[in-house]
Design an enzyme around this catalytic site. Structure first.
Site, short mmCIF file in Angstrom:
data_model
loop_
_atom_site.label_atom_id
_atom_site.label_comp_id
_atom_site.label_asym_id
_atom_site.label_seq_id
_atom_site.Cartn_x
_atom_site.Cartn_y
_atom_site.Cartn_z
N VAL A 167 45.99 42.81 27.94
CA VAL A 167 46.66 42.60 28.94
C VAL A 167 45.93 42.93 30.19
CG1 VAL A 167 48.89 43.39 30.37
CG2 VAL A 167 48.69 43.75 27.81
N GLY A 168 45.74 41.85 31.03
CA GLY A 168 45.07 41.76 32.18
C GLY A 168 45.70 41.53 33.42
N ASN A 169 45.22 41.61 34.61
CA ASN A 169 45.84 41.49 35.70
C ASN A 169 46.69 40.16 36.05
OD1 ASN A 169 45.53 44.03 37.36
ND2 ASN A 169 43.39 43.40 36.86
N THR A 170 46.06 39.23 35.44
CA THR A 170 46.51 37.79 35.70
C THR A 170 47.14 37.16 34.24
OG1 THR A 170 44.71 37.16 37.33
CG2 THR A 170 45.84 35.27 36.36
N THR A 222 46.19 37.97 26.75
CA THR A 222 45.64 37.27 25.76
C THR A 222 45.91 37.95 24.69
OG1 THR A 222 43.98 36.56 27.27
CG2 THR A 222 43.45 36.18 24.76
N GLY A 234 38.50 51.11 33.07
CA GLY A 234 39.60 50.30 32.24
C GLY A 234 39.57 50.16 31.16
N ASP A 280 40.03 47.49 29.40
CA ASP A 280 39.31 46.14 29.02
C ASP A 280 37.88 46.32 29.03
OD1 ASP A 280 39.42 46.71 31.78
OD2 ASP A 280 39.66 44.66 32.40
N ARG A 281 37.48 47.24 29.84
CA ARG A 281 35.79 47.30 30.13
C ARG A 281 35.26 48.06 28.90
NH1 ARG A 281 34.73 48.08 36.45
NH2 ARG A 281 32.79 47.77 36.00
N ASP A 340 32.21 40.39 32.44
CA ASP A 340 33.24 39.81 32.23
C ASP A 340 33.87 39.00 33.38
OD1 ASP A 340 36.08 39.23 31.55
OD2 ASP A 340 36.42 40.99 30.50
#
Length: 257
Positions: A7-10, A13, A107, A109-110, A129
């Site tokens: 779940v990314g900011n934009t 996926t 984060g 994601d990182r 990234d």
């Protein structure tokens, strides 16, 4: 099979793995508010279009930098797939030790990218990234998350140009034929793309210089990462599935199979 979700900011996926094989991927907009039922129906239908039954999944894992969507998303996974999602966060096994001043501020994601890059390519490795933000994260030979740099993403920078300057138009993000631009659109493209290439090369060089690491592998991922990776020798590998692979690896490390 397992469902992995970044779940990314934009964008959000999603990917389905059968063992180590990535069978399919999907993308959804993160910023659109949805109920758990809306998420459930969308995910179920996306899976069905690929011949996968949501109720046949063995498990799921989620990494998110957008807390507001988590209640609905996690509820949908429990209700529509019958799985109890693993959530990437404090206390989860990753194989990476974070040695920055505030480990909890890194984060999810990182962390996922770091895990994948270290497991797939070994250390030391610098992970880039190109997402909503462009991030540069240094992982040591011992698997320590040692340092990170955060810069505005390519799309954010492009939007800043045409939204903040009254006479500048919206434009496609791509490399122009030449940096010697002779009209507005190509001049904006040149500034954006070549500026990003220059920033990327400088930050990589500076992080390598200050860390003292000589044999540093540089791995990039993210939607617009290919555009930059193709234009510089400073990036050694472009891996489009790095984040999803990291989620699968973390799922397996937590004895979820």
């Amino acid at each position: 099979m397992i469902l992995v979700i970044d779940v990314g900011n934009t964008n959000m996926t999603l990917g389905v793995y059968d063992g180590e094989k990535l069978k399919c991927t999907f993308r959804m907009m993160t910023k659109t508010p949805r109920t758990s039922d809306e998420y459930g129906v969308m995910i179920t239908q996306l899976l069905k279009n690929k011949g996968i039954e949501a109720t046949g999944l063995e498990g799921s894992i989620v990494a998110s930098v957008v807390p507001d969507v988590m209640h609905s998303l996690l509820g949908s996974l429990v209700k529509y797939t019958g799985t109890r999602p693993v959530i990437v966060g404090p206390g989860i096994k990753t194989g990476i030790r974070i040695i920055t001043e505030d480990p909890r501020a890194i984060g999810a994601d990182r962390i996922v990218d770091a895990v994948a890059a270290y497991e797939k390519y070994g250390g030391p490795v610098l992970v880039l990234d190109f997402g909503t933000a462009t991030t540069y994260d240094l992982i040591t030979e011992k698997g320590e998350f040692a340092a990170g740099v955060t810069a505005p993403g390519i799309r954010i920078s492009s939007e800043a140009l045409w939204t903040q300057a009254a006479k500048l138009p919206n434009f496609e993000i791509r490399k122009p034929k030449s940096i010697l631009a002779q009209e507005t659109i190509s001049s904006m493209q040149a500034g954006l793309v070549y500026g990003q290439i220059g920033q990327t090369e400088y930050i990589i060089r500076k992080m390598q210089e200050e860390s003292g690491i000589k044999n540093l592998k540089v791995v990039a991922t993210g939607g617009l990462g290919r555009l930059i990776a193709d234009e510089t020798d400073s990036i050694h590998i472009y891996d489009s599935s790095l984040t999803l692979d990291g989620l699968r690896i973390i799922y397996e490390k937590n004895n979820c199979r």
